[in-house]
Motif scaffolding. Structure first.
Motif: not given
Ligand code: SF4
Ligand code: SF4
Ligand code: F3S
Length: 268
Positions: A1-8, A34-37
């Motif tokens: 997933a792109e950074i924008a797709d991941r929950v900050p 996997s959690v953080i990437f």
């Protein structure tokens, strides 16, 4: 997933020992990588990030602004409130923990207190609590998920974060704000020594024959009958062990006020 797709994720350290972060990085289902990437973008975490000093403070300010309204705020550690919060100051500008958590809570989509310190004050709040340490939910005016435990297992931390990632909301909570999926049963209910308890087979002193046979630890202080947590089924460190399996009773670490209410830990 792109950074924008991941929950900050913005993770603050207040009055604490970093044991909860140690627990977090042992996640294996999914793995912490996997959690953080794949699922979460760790925008600020003083133990895990490369930045330091002024740069770190800038990163925090930037993340609070850039992800306003959309980030998960995780807090590790209690909030000292006596003397206007000055028993804890963090960073170059001398802000108190209380100021920082108020500021960070404003734009948070969800707030998670990681560990008994952040949830209920923990050891910092033990009598006579000279710094008037409090749980985060006592100082911010927003819903807070309380992950009791000193530390909580990596599964309870990651499972709660992943619940928010998957469903966009917080899980159902018990009367102390703990997720029911993790804290819905007593330690005693699922303990592998429960058969020994029912049979009246107790360790009388540490190191005795009963201890070698894996008897129940109630008479040497186990607080499993009064403690809600999933340690017996989920365990810690890649499912390796948990307190009772290691030979010491549960000390009630996921309960509010356990330092005062459950001690002396080796007496029933
Ligand atoms: Fe450390 Fe326990 Fe507090 Fe976590 S809850 S920061 S492990 S003292
Ligand atoms: Fe219950 Fe503790 Fe005995 Fe397990 S060791 S059965 S949790 S009292
Ligand atoms: Fe804590 Fe008891 Fe589990 S001491 S780690 S709640 S077994």
């Amino acid at each position: 997933a792109e950074i924008a797709d991941r929950v900050p994720l913005i993770w603050l350290h207040l009055a604490e020992c970093t044991g909860c972060s140690e627990s977090l990085i042992r996640a294996d289902t999914p793995t912490i990588d996997s959690v953080i990437f794949d699922h979460i973008s760790v925008e600020y975490h003083e133990t895990l990030m490369a930045a330091a000093g002024w740069q770190a403070e800038e990163n925090l300010e930037h993340a609070l602004e850039a992800y306003k309204g959309g980030y998960v705020l995780a807090v590790e550690g209690a909030v000292p409130t006596a003397n206007d919060g000055h028993y804890l100051t963090v960073g170059c500008k001398g802000h108190t923990g209380m100021e920082i958590v108020h500021h960070a809570a404003e734009g948070a989509a969800a707030i998670v207190s990681v560990g008994t310190c952040a949830a209920f004050g923990g050891v910092q709040a033990a009598a006579p609590n000279p710094t008037e340490a409090k749980g985060v939910d006592q100082v911010v005016h927003k819903p807070v998920v309380n992950l009791g435990g000193c530390p909580p297992s990596e599964k309870n931390i990651v499972g709660t974060l992943m619940y928010f990632v998957m469903f966009g909301k917080l899980p159902p909570l018990d009367m102390y704000g703990r997720p029911k999926w993790a804290y819905g049963a007593r330690v005693h209910d699922n303990c592998e020594r429960r058969g020994r308890f029912d049979a009246g087979e107790f360790v009388e002193t540490f190191g005795d024959e009963g201890a070698k046979q894996g008897y129940c630890l109630y008479k040497v202080g186990c607080k499993g009958p009064y403690t809600y947590n999933n340690c017996p089924t989920e365990r810690f460190n890649h499912h390796t062990s948990w307190p009772v399996l290691a030979g010491h009773g549960c000390i009630g670490c996921s309960e509010p006020n356990f330092w005062d209410a459950m001690a002396d830990f080796e007496k029933p």
